[in-house]
Design a protein around this motif. Structure first.
Motif, PDB file in Angstrom:
ATOM      1  N   GLY A   1       3.886   8.439  -2.396  1.00  0.00           N
ATOM      2  CA  GLY A   1       3.359   7.611  -1.139  1.00  0.00           C
ATOM      3  C   GLY A   1       3.600   7.861   0.119  1.00  0.00           C
ATOM      4  O   GLY A   1       4.579   8.655   0.407  1.00  0.00           O
ATOM      5  N   SER A   2       2.885   7.373   1.095  1.00  0.00           N
ATOM      6  CA  SER A   2       2.980   7.428   2.520  1.00  0.00           C
ATOM      7  C   SER A   2       3.351   6.152   2.977  1.00  0.00           C
ATOM      8  O   SER A   2       2.438   5.122   2.842  1.00  0.00           O
ATOM      9  CB  SER A   2       1.751   8.083   3.264  1.00  0.00           C
ATOM     10  OG  SER A   2       1.694   9.499   3.015  1.00  0.00           O
ATOM     11  N   ARG A   3       4.407   5.974   3.617  1.00  0.00           N
ATOM     12  CA  ARG A   3       4.667   4.543   4.135  1.00  0.00           C
ATOM     13  C   ARG A   3       4.480   4.299   5.523  1.00  0.00           C
ATOM     14  O   ARG A   3       5.069   5.169   6.663  1.00  0.00           O
ATOM     15  CB  ARG A   3       6.150   4.242   3.767  1.00  0.00           C
ATOM     16  CG  ARG A   3       6.437   2.558   4.329  1.00  0.00           C
ATOM     17  CD  ARG A   3       7.678   2.225   3.879  1.00  0.00           C
ATOM     18  NE  ARG A   3       7.847   2.191   2.396  1.00  0.00           N
ATOM     19  CZ  ARG A   3       7.413   1.077   1.603  1.00  0.00           C
ATOM     20  NH1 ARG A   3       6.782  -0.018   2.150  1.00  0.00           N
ATOM     21  NH2 ARG A   3       7.403   0.899   0.319  1.00  0.00           N
ATOM     22  N   LEU A   4       3.325   3.721   5.912  1.00  0.00           N
ATOM     23  CA  LEU A   4       2.897   3.452   7.229  1.00  0.00           C
ATOM     24  C   LEU A   4       3.594   2.141   8.126  1.00  0.00           C
ATOM     25  O   LEU A   4       3.275   1.198   7.226  1.00  0.00           O
ATOM     26  CB  LEU A   4       1.391   3.561   7.174  1.00  0.00           C
ATOM     27  CG  LEU A   4       0.620   3.300   8.618  1.00  0.00           C
ATOM     28  CD1 LEU A   4       1.158   4.186   9.719  1.00  0.00           C
ATOM     29  CD2 LEU A   4      -0.788   2.976   8.365  1.00  0.00           C
ATOM     30  N   THR A   5       4.050   2.256   9.002  1.00  0.00           N
ATOM     31  CA  THR A   5       4.518   1.116   9.711  1.00  0.00           C
ATOM     32  C   THR A   5       3.727   0.892  11.152  1.00  0.00           C
ATOM     33  O   THR A   5       3.692   2.083  11.953  1.00  0.00           O
ATOM     34  CB  THR A   5       5.948   1.006  10.160  1.00  0.00           C
ATOM     35  OG1 THR A   5       6.689   1.153   8.895  1.00  0.00           O
ATOM     36  CG2 THR A   5       6.521  -0.080  10.962  1.00  0.00           C
ATOM     37  N   VAL A   6       2.997  -0.021  11.331  1.00  0.00           N
ATOM     38  CA  VAL A   6       2.235  -0.243  12.741  1.00  0.00           C
ATOM     39  C   VAL A   6       2.948  -1.134  13.641  1.00  0.00           C
ATOM     40  O   VAL A   6       3.205  -2.246  13.047  1.00  0.00           O
ATOM     41  CB  VAL A   6       0.686  -0.496  12.376  1.00  0.00           C
ATOM     42  CG1 VAL A   6       0.006  -0.946  13.506  1.00  0.00           C
ATOM     43  CG2 VAL A   6       0.071   0.327  11.413  1.00  0.00           C
ATOM     44  N   LEU A   7       3.303  -0.724  14.719  1.00  0.00           N
ATOM     45  CA  LEU A   7       3.780  -1.741  15.501  1.00  0.00           C
ATOM     46  C   LEU A   7       2.872  -2.225  16.672  1.00  0.00           C
ATOM     47  O   LEU A   7       1.949  -1.723  16.780  1.00  0.00           O
ATOM     48  CB  LEU A   7       5.059  -0.817  16.147  1.00  0.00           C
ATOM     49  CG  LEU A   7       6.176  -0.377  15.256  1.00  0.00           C
ATOM     50  CD1 LEU A   7       7.172   0.641  16.081  1.00  0.00           C
ATOM     51  CD2 LEU A   7       6.684  -1.602  14.390  1.00  0.00           C
TER      52      LEU A   7
END
Lengths: 115, 106
Positions: free
Chosen positions: A109-115
């Motif tokens: 998986g690729s863990r994406l965090t959007v701020l």
């Protein structure tokens, strides 16, 4: 036999940016599918590619797109990122042909965090 | 009503107990998958079923296509079986259940 490889594993973006995630399937697998996993919605199907053609698409807005290359590697792109796009994005490859998925082999998986 | 319903949502068992996780679905499918996800870990495919029964070690999966129901059984459960178990049905796209959180205590 190498497993499914996803890059990058972690990334942080800000709202409005776009992101591209990559998935390299198991050698010989021509089917690649993408999924989004969030605590609230669980696992949801994004799309599936087989031999460079999108075979199925989930209920996601047009900001989510993907493609598959001739070597079966796949990318997915999310444009104009929103806070709600923060999630674990998983890809899976399968040796299945025809209409069904076949046994699925997932990447980390690729863990994406959007701020 | 969700297309895929799993029960129970949470399950705590003592080591050695027999465990059953159920999955009911409402759509026509070509196959059903049972998946396992450890905390912070990736997803592993346990079974893909289109009919009958399959067994791998201590794990058994069954499916009844007419009743639109599948079960995952774990015999002689062990703490390393602690994970989230997810049912997914394959119609023209995969639809997932919410998962069953299993904790096996020693």
């Amino acid at each position: 036999k190498a497993g499914v490889t996803q890059t990058p594993r972690y990334l942080i973006k800000t709202r409005g940016q776009q992101v591209t995630l990559s998935c390299s399937p198991i050698s010989g697998h021509r089917s690649v599918s993408w999924y989004q996993q969030t605590p609230g919605q669980g696992l949801q199907f994004l799309f599936e590619y087989f031999s460079e053609t999108q075979r199925n698409k989930g209920n996601f807005p047009g900001r989510f797109s993907g493609r598959q290359f001739s070597n079966s590697r796949s990318e997915m792109n999310v444009s104009t990122l929103e806070l709600g796009d923060s999630a674990l994005y998983l890809c899976a490859s399968s040796g299945g042909t025809g209409g069904e998925s076949g046994e699925l082999f997932f990447g980390e998986g690729s863990r994406l965090t959007v701020l | 009503k969700n297309e895929v319903e799993q029960s129970p949502q949470n399950l705590t068992a003592q080591e050695g107990e027999f465990i059953t996780i159920n999955c009911s679905y409402s759509v026509g499918i070509s196959a059903l998958h049972w998946l396992q996800q450890h905390p912070g870990g990736g997803i592993v495919s346990l079974f893909m079923l289109s009919s009958g029964k399959k067994k791998h070690g201590r794990l058994i999966a069954t499916i009844n296509i007419q009743e639109k129901h599948s079960s995952l059984h774990i015999t002689a459960s062990h703490p390393r079986d602690s994970a989230v178990y997810i049912c997914a049905v394959d119609g023209n796209k995969l639809v997932f259940g919410a998962g069953t959180i299993l904790r096996v205590k020693s």
